[in-house]
Motif scaffolding. Structure first.
Motif, short mmCIF file in Angstrom:
data_model
loop_
_atom_site.label_atom_id
_atom_site.label_comp_id
_atom_site.label_asym_id
_atom_site.label_seq_id
_atom_site.Cartn_x
_atom_site.Cartn_y
_atom_site.Cartn_z
N PRO A 78 0.93 -1.19 0.08
CA PRO A 78 -0.10 0.01 -0.08
C PRO A 78 0.91 1.35 -0.02
CG PRO A 78 -0.97 -1.52 1.40
CD PRO A 78 0.40 -2.06 1.01
N ASN A 79 2.13 1.17 0.60
CA ASN A 79 2.75 2.34 0.85
C ASN A 79 3.28 2.64 -0.61
OD1 ASN A 79 2.45 2.45 3.36
ND2 ASN A 79 4.79 2.24 4.14
N GLU A 80 4.04 1.55 -1.33
CA GLU A 80 4.51 1.96 -2.52
C GLU A 80 3.25 2.45 -3.64
OE1 GLU A 80 8.03 -1.56 -2.68
OE2 GLU A 80 5.97 -2.05 -3.07
N LEU A 81 2.18 1.64 -3.40
CA LEU A 81 1.42 2.00 -4.68
C LEU A 81 0.71 3.60 -4.23
CD1 LEU A 81 -0.35 1.16 -7.18
CD2 LEU A 81 -1.81 0.04 -5.91
N MET A 82 0.51 3.86 -3.11
CA MET A 82 0.09 5.20 -2.97
C MET A 82 0.92 5.98 -3.15
SD MET A 82 -2.47 7.01 -1.77
CE MET A 82 -3.51 5.71 -0.69
N ALA A 83 2.24 5.69 -2.78
CA ALA A 83 3.31 6.87 -3.46
C ALA A 83 3.69 7.04 -4.83
CB ALA A 83 4.87 6.18 -2.65
N GLU A 84 3.38 5.82 -5.73
CA GLU A 84 3.24 5.86 -7.10
C GLU A 84 2.21 6.81 -7.62
OE1 GLU A 84 4.84 5.29 -10.57
OE2 GLU A 84 5.61 4.84 -8.87
N LEU A 85 0.96 6.74 -7.09
CA LEU A 85 -0.18 7.66 -7.28
C LEU A 85 0.22 9.16 -6.81
CD1 LEU A 85 -3.39 5.60 -6.04
CD2 LEU A 85 -2.02 5.59 -8.26
N TYR A 86 1.13 9.35 -6.09
CA TYR A 86 1.50 10.77 -5.78
C TYR A 86 2.74 11.09 -6.73
CZ TYR A 86 -0.88 11.83 -1.25
OH TYR A 86 -1.99 12.34 -0.52
N GLY A 87 3.29 10.27 -7.36
CA GLY A 87 4.44 10.43 -8.12
C GLY A 87 5.71 10.77 -7.39
N ARG A 88 5.82 10.08 -6.36
CA ARG A 88 6.98 10.19 -5.51
C ARG A 88 8.07 9.09 -5.91
NH1 ARG A 88 5.58 14.20 -1.48
NH2 ARG A 88 3.69 15.01 -2.42
N VAL A 89 9.49 9.35 -5.31
CA VAL A 89 10.34 8.61 -5.57
C VAL A 89 10.02 7.17 -5.04
CG1 VAL A 89 11.97 9.07 -4.01
CG2 VAL A 89 12.84 8.44 -6.10
N THR A 90 9.46 7.00 -3.93
CA THR A 90 9.34 5.72 -3.19
C THR A 90 8.31 4.95 -3.82
OG1 THR A 90 7.93 7.00 -1.72
CG2 THR A 90 10.21 6.86 -1.10
N GLY A 91 7.77 5.46 -4.85
CA GLY A 91 6.54 4.63 -5.46
C GLY A 91 7.12 3.31 -6.20
N SER A 92 6.39 2.36 -6.43
CA SER A 92 6.76 1.11 -7.02
C SER A 92 7.46 1.23 -8.28
CB SER A 92 5.36 0.21 -7.16
OG SER A 92 4.48 0.70 -7.99
N ASN A 93 7.24 2.29 -8.89
CA ASN A 93 7.93 2.74 -10.49
C ASN A 93 8.71 4.03 -9.90
OD1 ASN A 93 5.27 1.03 -10.99
ND2 ASN A 93 7.22 0.22 -12.16
N LYS A 94 9.05 4.35 -8.92
CA LYS A 94 9.82 5.70 -8.65
C LYS A 94 8.74 6.95 -8.93
CE LYS A 94 14.22 3.57 -9.18
NZ LYS A 94 15.60 3.62 -9.78
N GLY A 95 7.36 6.70 -8.97
CA GLY A 95 6.69 8.01 -9.35
C GLY A 95 6.72 7.99 -10.64
N LYS A 96 6.94 7.28 -11.68
CA LYS A 96 6.87 7.65 -12.92
C LYS A 96 5.94 6.71 -13.61
CE LYS A 96 11.74 8.58 -12.61
NZ LYS A 96 12.88 7.87 -12.67
N GLY A 97 5.32 5.59 -13.08
CA GLY A 97 4.18 4.88 -13.90
C GLY A 97 2.81 5.48 -13.54
N GLY A 98 2.44 6.07 -12.24
CA GLY A 98 1.42 6.27 -11.89
C GLY A 98 0.36 5.40 -11.91
N SER A 99 -1.10 5.69 -11.94
CA SER A 99 -2.11 4.81 -11.52
C SER A 99 -2.24 3.43 -12.80
CB SER A 99 -3.36 5.41 -11.61
OG SER A 99 -4.50 4.52 -11.70
N MET A 100 -2.01 4.35 -14.04
CA MET A 100 -2.20 3.24 -15.20
C MET A 100 -0.94 2.30 -15.32
SD MET A 100 -4.37 5.14 -17.96
CE MET A 100 -4.28 3.72 -19.06
N HIS A 101 0.24 2.89 -15.03
CA HIS A 101 1.47 1.98 -15.59
C HIS A 101 2.17 1.69 -14.10
CE1 HIS A 101 0.47 2.69 -19.43
NE2 HIS A 101 0.23 4.08 -19.31
N ALA A 102 1.50 1.40 -13.18
CA ALA A 102 2.25 0.93 -11.86
C ALA A 102 2.35 -0.46 -12.23
CB ALA A 102 1.42 1.04 -10.68
N CYS A 103 3.72 -0.94 -11.89
CA CYS A 103 3.91 -2.59 -12.19
C CYS A 103 5.05 -3.02 -11.31
CB CYS A 103 4.33 -2.94 -13.52
SG CYS A 103 5.75 -1.96 -14.11
N SER A 104 5.10 -4.15 -11.07
CA SER A 104 6.31 -4.86 -10.29
C SER A 104 6.42 -6.39 -10.88
CB SER A 104 6.10 -5.20 -9.02
OG SER A 104 7.03 -5.78 -8.00
#
Length: 326
Positions: A78-104
């Motif tokens: 949840p931390n990684e995915l929420m940070a991804e939605l926020y566009g933050r570097v701690t996101g699952s894709n460093k904030g560059k994938g966003g909602s549609m392109h989050a992946c792992s």
């Protein structure tokens, strides 16, 4: 498939985690906190947790633009995915994938292709890899009733059948392709019937009943793992929200929405839990509170995380501007 009481409780918690995560995302987007665009799957939680229930480590799963919950189940925290939605570097894709392109990829979460149709041809590459490696893993692709009418999807199904690939095509029929009713885009009642055209099994199940989802995916996944080839599984469900956040949904009636709200997948599971005396209403509230705390923590984590800075902002992305040879 028999599901233990312990697993039923776990499924209930997972469904509330998804529901609360997406409700929070909706609130944050409405306030202008989240950048970009989001499509929510509120009301479709049963298919997400029921599908993940039968996924094994090493499987490859391609999601669509409405599966935050499936990403959570596949291992993005949840931390990684929420940070991804926020566009933050701690996101699952460093904030560059966003909602549609989050992946792992390490968790088998391939993410969303972003274009309807091609993902159902791309998934065959993963299915072929599993077949060649003979690793016992499968490739799963999730798409909607609207995408099921795309030519690419049928090319993908045909190739998977011809090559006898361990691929499962999951159609989420939530009644609408953007704003068009599935009744207006197809004359058949069950989209899974199209599987017969490619010599593969097709199954339609109640996507708001997590136990029905577990049984349906269990059967299709087992067949693929044992070399039986591809199949199509369709889940009938409904999205409580519009196609996108901000969609006024003029294409559906108040009566239709009220009817489907009574079929809420979380309410359905609660009935099972109470009837079987697995847990009581007080314990349900405790589970909800626990998951709400997880979401609060995820939001705090995201808000305290930095944005990508300097050269890092250009890493892992493709960019082009006129006159450049890069």
């Amino acid at each position: 498939m028999k599901v233990s009481n312990e697993d039923l409780i776990k499924l209930y918690g997972e469904m509330w985690l998804i529901r609360l995560f997406e409700q929070r995302a909706s609130d944050l987007f409405a306030k202008g906190v989240l950048p970009g665009f989001i499509h929510l799957g509120i009301g479709q939680e049963a298919f997400m947790v029921g599908t993940h229930y039968n996924i094994k480590a090493g499987d490859s799963v391609g999601t669509s633009h409405r599966e935050h919950g499936l990403l959570l189940g596949l291992g993005i925290t949840p931390n990684e995915l929420m940070a991804e939605l926020y566009g933050r570097v701690t996101g699952s894709n460093k904030g560059k994938g966003g909602s549609m392109h989050a992946c792992s990829p390490k968790n088998g979460a391939l993410g969303c292709n972003g274009i309807l149709g091609p993902a159902q041809t791309i998934i065959n590459g993963y299915g072929f890899a599993h077949k060649v490696r003979n690793d016992g893993n499968i490739a799963v692709t999730v798409f909607g009733d609207g995408a099921s009418n795309r030519g690419d999807v049928h090319e993908g199904m045909n190739l998977a059948s011809v090559m006898n690939l361990p691929v499962v095509f999951i159609i989420i029929d939530n009644g609408y392709g953007i704003s068009m009713s599935s009744k207006d885009s197809s004359v058949i009642a069950d989209l899974s019937a199209r599987a017969a055209s490619y010599g593969m099994p097709g199954l339609t199940a109640d996507g708001n009943d997590v136990l029905a989802v577990i049984e349906a995916t269990g059967e299709a996944f087992k067949r693929a793992r044992e070399g039986g080839g591809p199949s199509v599984v369709e889940f009938k469900t409904y999205r409580h929200r519009g196609h996108f956040e901000g969609d006024p949904t003029p294409y559906r009636t108040k009566e239709e929405l009220e009817m489907w709200m009574k079929k809420d997948p979380i309410l359905n599971l609660e009935k099972v839990l109470l009837e079987r005396e697995v847990i009581n209403e007080e314990q349900m509230k405790e589970i909800q509170a626990e998951q709400l705390a997880v979401i609060d923590a995820a939001q705090k984590f995201a808000e305290e995380s930095p944005f990508p800075e300097g050269p890092e902002g250009y890493e892992d992305v493709f960019y082009f501007y006129e006159g450049s040879d890069k």
